[in-house]
Design a protein around this motif. Sequence first.
Motif, short mmCIF file in Angstrom:
data_model
loop_
_atom_site.label_atom_id
_atom_site.label_comp_id
_atom_site.label_asym_id
_atom_site.label_seq_id
_atom_site.Cartn_x
_atom_site.Cartn_y
_atom_site.Cartn_z
N ILE A 133 -33.01 -44.45 2.27
CA ILE A 133 -33.87 -43.92 3.33
C ILE A 133 -33.11 -44.01 4.64
CG2 ILE A 133 -36.03 -44.26 4.62
CD1 ILE A 133 -37.17 -45.59 2.06
N ARG A 134 -33.28 -42.98 5.48
CA ARG A 134 -32.64 -42.97 6.79
C ARG A 134 -33.69 -42.75 7.88
NH1 ARG A 134 -30.01 -41.33 2.88
NH2 ARG A 134 -31.48 -39.61 2.65
N ILE A 135 -33.69 -43.61 8.87
CA ILE A 135 -34.52 -43.44 10.06
C ILE A 135 -33.58 -43.41 11.25
CG2 ILE A 135 -36.34 -44.44 11.50
CD1 ILE A 135 -37.55 -45.63 8.98
N ALA A 136 -33.78 -42.41 12.12
CA ALA A 136 -32.83 -42.19 13.21
C ALA A 136 -33.43 -42.44 14.57
CB ALA A 136 -32.29 -40.76 13.15
N SER A 137 -32.62 -42.95 15.46
CA SER A 137 -32.94 -43.00 16.88
C SER A 137 -32.80 -41.59 17.45
CB SER A 137 -31.96 -43.94 17.58
OG SER A 137 -31.84 -43.62 18.95
N THR A 138 -33.52 -41.33 18.55
CA THR A 138 -33.37 -40.05 19.24
C THR A 138 -31.94 -39.85 19.75
OG1 THR A 138 -34.22 -41.15 21.23
CG2 THR A 138 -35.79 -39.86 19.93
N LYS A 139 -31.17 -40.94 19.84
CA LYS A 139 -29.79 -40.85 20.30
C LYS A 139 -28.80 -40.56 19.16
CE LYS A 139 -30.45 -44.03 24.19
NZ LYS A 139 -30.00 -45.29 24.84
N ALA A 140 -29.28 -40.51 17.94
CA ALA A 140 -28.40 -40.31 16.79
C ALA A 140 -27.88 -38.88 16.72
CB ALA A 140 -29.13 -40.65 15.49
N LYS A 141 -26.66 -38.75 16.24
CA LYS A 141 -26.06 -37.45 15.94
C LYS A 141 -25.35 -37.58 14.61
CE LYS A 141 -25.40 -35.95 20.73
NZ LYS A 141 -26.49 -34.97 20.67
N PHE A 142 -25.28 -36.46 13.89
CA PHE A 142 -24.70 -36.47 12.55
C PHE A 142 -23.70 -35.32 12.43
CE2 PHE A 142 -28.97 -38.15 12.46
CZ PHE A 142 -28.90 -39.26 11.63
N GLY A 143 -22.58 -35.60 11.76
CA GLY A 143 -21.61 -34.54 11.56
C GLY A 143 -20.72 -34.80 10.35
N GLU A 144 -20.67 -33.86 9.44
CA GLU A 144 -19.74 -33.91 8.30
C GLU A 144 -18.49 -33.17 8.75
OE1 GLU A 144 -19.43 -35.17 4.10
OE2 GLU A 144 -20.34 -35.80 5.99
N THR A 145 -17.69 -33.83 9.58
CA THR A 145 -16.68 -33.17 10.40
C THR A 145 -15.28 -33.12 9.79
OG1 THR A 145 -16.36 -35.30 11.51
CG2 THR A 145 -17.88 -33.75 12.55
N PHE A 146 -15.14 -33.40 8.51
CA PHE A 146 -13.82 -33.45 7.89
C PHE A 146 -13.07 -32.13 8.01
CE2 PHE A 146 -16.46 -36.61 5.77
CZ PHE A 146 -15.64 -37.73 5.79
N ALA A 147 -13.77 -31.00 7.82
CA ALA A 147 -13.11 -29.70 7.88
C ALA A 147 -12.48 -29.44 9.24
CB ALA A 147 -14.10 -28.59 7.54
N ASN A 148 -13.09 -29.98 10.29
CA ASN A 148 -12.55 -29.81 11.63
C ASN A 148 -11.17 -30.45 11.78
OD1 ASN A 148 -15.04 -28.68 12.17
ND2 ASN A 148 -15.84 -30.47 13.24
N LEU A 149 -10.89 -31.42 10.93
CA LEU A 149 -9.62 -32.16 10.98
C LEU A 149 -8.69 -31.76 9.84
CD1 LEU A 149 -11.13 -35.69 11.73
CD2 LEU A 149 -10.09 -34.12 13.36
N GLY A 150 -9.05 -30.71 9.11
CA GLY A 150 -8.22 -30.29 7.98
C GLY A 150 -8.28 -31.27 6.83
N LEU A 151 -9.42 -31.92 6.67
CA LEU A 151 -9.58 -32.92 5.62
C LEU A 151 -10.77 -32.57 4.73
CD1 LEU A 151 -9.13 -36.16 7.78
CD2 LEU A 151 -7.45 -35.18 6.19
N ILE A 152 -10.91 -33.31 3.63
CA ILE A 152 -12.08 -33.22 2.77
C ILE A 152 -12.83 -34.56 2.87
CG2 ILE A 152 -11.07 -31.51 1.21
CD1 ILE A 152 -11.36 -35.03 -0.08
#
Length: 267
Positions: A133-152
Motif C-alpha cells: 500500500i502507498r500513501i503519499a504526501s502532497t509533496k510527493a512526486k513519482f518518476g520511472e525515469t530510467f529511459a531519460n538516462l539511457g537505462l532500464i
Amino acid sequence: MNDSIPQLADCLLVLENNIATLTFNRHDVRNALTSTAIADDIVSTVEWINKTADVAVLVITGAGSAFSSGGNIKDMAERAGDFAGDVQELEARYRQGIQRIPLAIHKCEVPIIAAVNGAAIGAGFDVANMCDIRIASTKAKFGETFANLGLIPGDGGAWFMQRVIGYQKAAELTFTGRIINADEAKELGVVLNVVEAELLMDNVMTLANEIASKPTAAMRLTKRLMKMAQRTDLPDFLDICAVFQGMCHNNPDHLDAVNVMLEKLAK
C-alpha cells in the motif's frame, strides 16, 4: 523484543505497538539506494521481521525532502561506485546490490505501507511499488525515469509497476520517463490516498494500527496468499487456502477473535 532490533547504518528502525517503521536516513544524498547502506538495511530489516512473529506491519518512509532519489546520478556520470566496471562487473554488482531489495521486500511476511513523503524517483519509485500500500504526501512526486538516462529499470521496476497499475499505464510512465505529482499518482492507482505533508505519518499509522489489530499469524498467512494468487492456478490456490485455513482454525488467536465478536453481538 526491542533488544533484537538490528543495528542499521543508513536507516532508522523503530518498533512501536507491533509496527516497525523503517526510515531512510540519508537526506544528504536524497536517500539514494546506491552508494549507501540503505539496501543492506532493507534486507536486514526484512530478515528480522520474518523471524520476529510479533511484528505486524512494516512502514517505510524517508527522512528529509525525498522518499528516495534512486541511483546516485553523480556516480553514474563518473562511472564510479556501484556504476563502475565492465558489463560482467556491473551485472554482478546489480545482482549482489540493489536487486536484493526487491527480493527482500517480496519475501516480507507482513503488510508493508510506503509513506511517500517526497520525491520517489527511479529505483525510489520502484521501492514504493514493491510495497503493498502507498500513501503519499502532497509533496510527493513519482518518476520511472530510467529511459531519460539511457537505462532500464535494473531493480525490477518493470515487473512491479504493471502489477500495480496495469501494463498500459506502466508502459506510458516507463517509456516517457515523465514525473507525476501525487494527485495524478492517485488517479492512476499508484497510491491509495494523498494527504497533507504534516498529516502523512498520522494517516499511515492509523491504517497500520488497524491492520496490526488483527491476529498477526492470520495476517501473515493472508499476505502470503495475496502473493501466491498472482502466480498460482485456481485449483492449486484453493488447496493452499484449505491448508492455511486449517492452520488458522487451530490458532488460539482465532478463538479469541471469535469470542470477542460473540461478545459484541450479544450486546
